[in-house]
Design a protein around this motif. Sequence first.
Motif, PDB file in Angstrom:
ATOM      1  N   THR A   1       7.043   6.602 -72.518  1.00  7.13           N
ATOM      2  CA  THR A   1       6.851   6.508 -73.972  1.00  7.13           C
ATOM      3  C   THR A   1       8.181   6.384 -74.722  1.00  7.13           C
ATOM      4  O   THR A   1       8.191   6.059 -75.907  1.00  7.13           O
ATOM      5  CB  THR A   1       6.072   7.727 -74.508  1.00  7.13           C
ATOM      6  OG1 THR A   1       6.768   8.930 -74.161  1.00  7.13           O
ATOM      7  CG2 THR A   1       4.678   7.774 -73.924  1.00  7.13           C
TER       8      THR A   1
ATOM      9  N   THR B   1       2.541  10.607 -76.268  1.00  5.42           N
ATOM     10  CA  THR B   1       3.606  11.188 -77.090  1.00  5.42           C
ATOM     11  C   THR B   1       3.438  10.804 -78.555  1.00  5.42           C
ATOM     12  O   THR B   1       3.635  11.632 -79.458  1.00  5.42           O
ATOM     13  CB  THR B   1       4.987  10.720 -76.586  1.00  5.42           C
ATOM     14  OG1 THR B   1       5.127  11.081 -75.208  1.00  5.42           O
ATOM     15  CG2 THR B   1       6.110  11.372 -77.378  1.00  5.42           C
ATOM     16  N   HIS B   2       3.061   9.562 -78.780  1.00  6.91           N
ATOM     17  CA  HIS B   2       2.800   9.067 -80.137  1.00  6.91           C
ATOM     18  C   HIS B   2       1.400   8.438 -80.134  1.00  6.91           C
ATOM     19  O   HIS B   2       1.267   7.212 -80.007  1.00  6.91           O
ATOM     20  CB  HIS B   2       3.858   8.042 -80.544  1.00  6.91           C
ATOM     21  CG  HIS B   2       5.267   8.526 -80.387  1.00  6.91           C
ATOM     22  ND1 HIS B   2       5.804   9.489 -81.206  1.00  6.91           N
ATOM     23  CD2 HIS B   2       6.230   8.197 -79.477  1.00  6.91           C
ATOM     24  CE1 HIS B   2       7.057   9.731 -80.831  1.00  6.91           C
ATOM     25  NE2 HIS B   2       7.330   8.952 -79.781  1.00  6.91           N
TER      26      HIS B   2
ATOM     27  N   ASP C   1       0.300   5.068 -81.607  1.00  7.52           N
ATOM     28  CA  ASP C   1       0.855   3.828 -81.060  1.00  7.52           C
ATOM     29  C   ASP C   1       0.243   3.433 -79.718  1.00  7.52           C
ATOM     30  O   ASP C   1       0.517   2.352 -79.199  1.00  7.52           O
ATOM     31  CB  ASP C   1       2.374   3.971 -80.862  1.00  7.52           C
ATOM     32  CG  ASP C   1       3.114   4.247 -82.158  1.00  7.52           C
ATOM     33  OD1 ASP C   1       2.604   3.844 -83.222  1.00  7.52           O
ATOM     34  OD2 ASP C   1       4.192   4.867 -82.099  1.00  7.52           O
ATOM     35  N   ASP C   2      -0.582   4.300 -79.146  1.00  8.26           N
ATOM     36  CA  ASP C   2      -0.991   4.107 -77.763  1.00  8.26           C
ATOM     37  C   ASP C   2      -1.826   2.848 -77.536  1.00  8.26           C
ATOM     38  O   ASP C   2      -1.613   2.132 -76.555  1.00  8.26           O
ATOM     39  CB  ASP C   2      -1.767   5.331 -77.267  1.00  8.26           C
ATOM     40  CG  ASP C   2      -0.846   6.511 -76.982  1.00  8.26           C
ATOM     41  OD1 ASP C   2       0.364   6.283 -76.793  1.00  8.26           O
ATOM     42  OD2 ASP C   2      -1.339   7.649 -76.949  1.00  8.26           O
TER      43      ASP C   2
END
Length: 330
Positions: A106, A134-135, A138-139
């Motif tokens: 990530t 983690t974000h 945005d995945d």
Amino acid sequence: MVLVEIKGGGKTGIGYTYGHEATGIIIEKTLKKLVLKKNAMNIESITSALIRAIRNNGNTGIAMMAVSAVDNALWDLKAKIFDVPLCSLLGQAKDEMLIYGSGGFTSYNDKQLENQLGGWASEGIRYVKMKIGTHPADDVSRVKKAREAIGKNTGLFVDANGAYTVKQALGKARSFAEYDVSWYEEPVTSDNLQGLCFIREHAPYKMNIAAGEYGYNLPYFDKMIHQGAVDILQADATRCGGISYYIKAGNLAEAYEIPFSSHCAPALHLHASVTLKNFYIGEYFYDHVRIEKMLFDGVMPSKNGCLVPDLQRAGVGLEFKHSDAEKYKI
């Protein structure tokens, strides 16, 4: 990397794990005396004694990683004493170990992600895995970019490392299905077996739920299977009691007709994995591939998306490069 070398019968067996340097202290102060002067043929007896010795420290975590490194070295030594590859000593069930390129961290920007995953696909590796979680916002867009980089004929896996809530993970699963994600690893923490089971039961039918890399003993794997938490069971011989218990975990999965997969350390897992009938695929983890190539002779390159054991080399087929490693020694 914590390295163990055991000498016997004019040979040197090597084993290792990845963990805190305290792992080495446990080996030196607690385990070593239980191995010296023992019969190298009796690995089950030796490893059982090691596990008893760590009872008061807990048979998980650093203590079990120490046991694992010693057990791995014992198996390498035994095969070298017989002057045969470890897979021949144990009995091969497969000719090769299917692998998936694992990285896609990530911390990568889009270009780095596309270059790494797309590079593996162009090298003939048929499955790749990327990190997510983690974000979360945005995945989905990152998964889309990954699919575009690898094309439609390469399998795409994702690994959340337990980052999501149950409902969040399920929502992401439905979005990832649009990009033909077939492997969803640790959508929630592996401690949440009920949550994993819920996701497995409600995820798109083509999406396999995988977990098990944090298993340190057989009861852990048994609970994971009985809870219905996974479609694919993972285990790591650098954590779960070495090759001895890695094989036992694989046999446990076979008893329930569940595919089995190795976590990280591909060079170490190769020989044991090809002896398991239900073995599916091994993690070709970017960091460990790099370290193993730096520090060992005999690391096999990937060929057509697989690793093939070198049957001309005894043991696990590796020799430690002491001179190259010396500058990294702690």
